[in-house]
Design a protein around this motif. Structure first.
Motif, short mmCIF file in Angstrom:
data_model
loop_
_atom_site.label_atom_id
_atom_site.label_comp_id
_atom_site.label_asym_id
_atom_site.label_seq_id
_atom_site.Cartn_x
_atom_site.Cartn_y
_atom_site.Cartn_z
N ALA A 70 -8.87 -57.99 1.75
CA ALA A 70 -8.54 -58.69 2.99
C ALA A 70 -8.35 -57.70 4.13
CB ALA A 70 -7.27 -59.52 2.80
N CYS A 71 -7.78 -56.54 3.84
CA CYS A 71 -7.63 -55.50 4.86
C CYS A 71 -9.00 -55.00 5.31
CB CYS A 71 -6.80 -54.34 4.31
SG CYS A 71 -5.07 -54.73 3.97
N VAL A 72 -9.90 -54.77 4.36
CA VAL A 72 -11.25 -54.36 4.71
C VAL A 72 -11.93 -55.42 5.57
CG1 VAL A 72 -13.55 -53.88 3.77
CG2 VAL A 72 -11.54 -52.90 2.68
N PHE A 73 -11.76 -56.67 5.18
CA PHE A 73 -12.36 -57.77 5.93
C PHE A 73 -11.84 -57.81 7.37
CE2 PHE A 73 -12.07 -62.55 6.74
CZ PHE A 73 -13.36 -62.62 7.25
N GLY A 74 -10.53 -57.68 7.52
CA GLY A 74 -9.95 -57.69 8.86
C GLY A 74 -10.46 -56.55 9.71
N PHE A 125 -18.37 -66.19 13.84
CA PHE A 125 -17.58 -66.64 12.69
C PHE A 125 -17.61 -65.57 11.61
CE2 PHE A 125 -18.11 -69.06 8.53
CZ PHE A 125 -16.75 -69.10 8.25
N PHE A 126 -16.43 -65.21 11.11
CA PHE A 126 -16.30 -64.21 10.05
C PHE A 126 -15.75 -64.87 8.79
CE2 PHE A 126 -15.67 -61.90 14.04
CZ PHE A 126 -16.58 -60.85 13.90
N VAL A 127 -16.29 -64.48 7.63
CA VAL A 127 -15.80 -65.04 6.37
C VAL A 127 -15.86 -63.97 5.29
CG1 VAL A 127 -18.08 -65.91 5.66
CG2 VAL A 127 -16.00 -67.02 4.80
N LEU A 128 -14.88 -64.01 4.39
CA LEU A 128 -14.83 -63.14 3.21
C LEU A 128 -15.17 -63.97 1.99
CD1 LEU A 128 -14.02 -60.40 1.85
CD2 LEU A 128 -11.69 -61.33 1.70
N LEU A 129 -16.11 -63.50 1.17
CA LEU A 129 -16.58 -64.26 0.02
C LEU A 129 -16.74 -63.38 -1.20
CD1 LEU A 129 -19.48 -66.28 1.69
CD2 LEU A 129 -17.27 -67.23 0.97
N PRO A 130 -16.72 -63.98 -2.40
CA PRO A 130 -17.19 -63.25 -3.57
C PRO A 130 -18.67 -62.94 -3.37
CG PRO A 130 -16.05 -65.27 -4.20
CD PRO A 130 -16.28 -65.34 -2.74
N HIS A 131 -19.12 -61.78 -3.77
CA HIS A 131 -20.50 -61.38 -3.52
C HIS A 131 -21.50 -62.37 -4.10
CE1 HIS A 131 -24.20 -58.91 -3.97
NE2 HIS A 131 -23.82 -58.47 -2.79
N HIS A 132 -21.18 -62.94 -5.26
CA HIS A 132 -22.14 -63.82 -5.91
C HIS A 132 -22.28 -65.18 -5.23
CE1 HIS A 132 -18.41 -65.33 -7.87
NE2 HIS A 132 -19.07 -66.45 -8.00
N LEU A 188 -12.57 -46.62 8.07
CA LEU A 188 -12.51 -48.03 8.44
C LEU A 188 -11.08 -48.51 8.63
CD1 LEU A 188 -14.04 -50.73 8.87
CD2 LEU A 188 -13.80 -51.12 6.40
N LEU A 189 -10.16 -48.03 7.77
CA LEU A 189 -8.79 -48.56 7.74
C LEU A 189 -7.76 -47.70 8.45
CD1 LEU A 189 -8.05 -51.28 6.32
CD2 LEU A 189 -10.18 -50.32 5.45
N LYS A 190 -8.12 -46.54 8.95
CA LYS A 190 -7.12 -45.62 9.48
C LYS A 190 -6.37 -46.18 10.68
CE LYS A 190 -10.29 -42.87 12.38
NZ LYS A 190 -10.88 -41.53 12.57
N ARG A 191 -6.94 -47.12 11.39
CA ARG A 191 -6.27 -47.74 12.53
C ARG A 191 -5.10 -48.64 12.07
NH1 ARG A 191 -8.97 -48.24 17.36
NH2 ARG A 191 -8.11 -50.33 17.71
N TYR A 192 -5.09 -49.02 10.81
CA TYR A 192 -4.15 -50.03 10.34
C TYR A 192 -3.20 -49.53 9.25
CZ TYR A 192 -8.07 -52.33 12.53
OH TYR A 192 -9.08 -52.67 13.40
N TYR A 193 -3.64 -48.59 8.43
CA TYR A 193 -2.79 -48.08 7.36
C TYR A 193 -1.88 -46.98 7.91
CZ TYR A 193 -5.18 -50.40 3.44
OH TYR A 193 -5.68 -51.31 2.54
N LEU A 194 -0.61 -47.02 7.54
CA LEU A 194 0.32 -45.99 7.98
C LEU A 194 0.10 -44.67 7.25
CD1 LEU A 194 3.61 -48.09 8.20
CD2 LEU A 194 2.12 -47.37 10.08
N HIS A 195 -0.28 -44.76 5.97
CA HIS A 195 -0.46 -43.54 5.16
C HIS A 195 -1.66 -43.73 4.25
CE1 HIS A 195 3.50 -42.14 6.46
NE2 HIS A 195 3.98 -43.33 6.11
N PHE A 196 -2.32 -42.64 3.93
CA PHE A 196 -3.37 -42.63 2.91
C PHE A 196 -3.00 -41.60 1.84
CE2 PHE A 196 -6.16 -44.72 6.04
CZ PHE A 196 -6.79 -45.61 5.21
#
Length: 220
Positions: free
Chosen positions: A7-11, A140-147, A212-220
């Motif tokens: 969900a974080c990747v999707f956002g 429109f954006f949507v997250l789905l199972p790949h299959h 991709l996520l560095k703008r949102y994650y506080l730590h890696f």
């Protein structure tokens, strides 16, 4: 339902595209859950965001998260069934992480079933809601199972929605793709496909994931 990595990747995927668009004024988040996607988009835009959630407990959590955020003046949560939601405007952007585990094993917890399975909102019903609320030039954006991508694209084309950008996601290089992030518009164009591996084989996040996520994650 708590925050999950896909969900974080999707956002982040959606936010990257939205940041390139200057005319995003109104955003609709269908099935907001904890409000994660709305908060990511609020961070990266000046848009006003309406977030709808059928489950009362999830709605309360999203509302609390919104109220505690720096963008609370632009965030509104609604405890309502998406099929009953009536807006007084069209949205420039609609985003949804829908309940998509159709025909998979179900939980004894009915709230989890609503969140994870499409018993409360099928993918076809989701497309109907999107078609009714999306502006002519909207995304429109949507997250789905790949299959389930091919099925969803087929249904989307029936109502004049066409894929623009796609992100295939896999856990590691040893795994198959398991999620897909998609963007759609009402204009038929050649779609652009990229992929993302979340972790290296040694268990560390990949450079592409971190970027991709560095703008949102506080730590890696």
């Amino acid at each position: 339902m708590k925050v999950c990595t896909d969900a974080c990747v999707f956002g982040a995927f959606a936010s990257n595209i939205v940041r390139r668009t200057s005319n995003i004024v109104h955003i609709l988040d269908i099935g907001t859950g904890t409000g994660l996607l709305s908060l990511l988009l609020a961070q990266d835009t000046t848009a006003f965001i309406d977030a709808i959630e059928i489950d009362r407990n999830a709605y309360e959590q999203a509302k609390d998260n919104f109220d505690r955020s720096p963008w609370k003046e632009r965030l509104a949560a609604f405890n309502i069934d998406a099929l009953k939601f009536i807006a007084d405007k069209k949205y420039d952007c609609i985003i949804s992480n829908p309940p998509f585990f159709e025909d998979d094993l179900r939980s004894i917890n009915e709230e989890k079933n609503k969140a994870k399975h499409d018993s409360s909102l099928t993918l076809q019903q989701l497309l109907q809601v999107v078609d009714s609320n999306l502006s002519d030039d909207g995304t429109f954006f949507v997250l789905l199972p790949h299959h389930r991508v091919h099925y969803f694209e087929t249904e989307a084309k029936k109502i004049g929605l066409y894929p623009d950008e796609k992100l295939w996601i896999k856990q590691t290089e040893k795994h198959d793709y398991f999620r897909a992030c998609l963007s759609f518009s009402r204009k038929e164009t050649k779609s652009h496909i990229v992929d993302l591996t979340i972790k290296n084989n040694d268990g560390n996040y990949t450079d592409k994931f971190i970027e991709l996520l560095k703008r949102y994650y506080l730590h890696f």
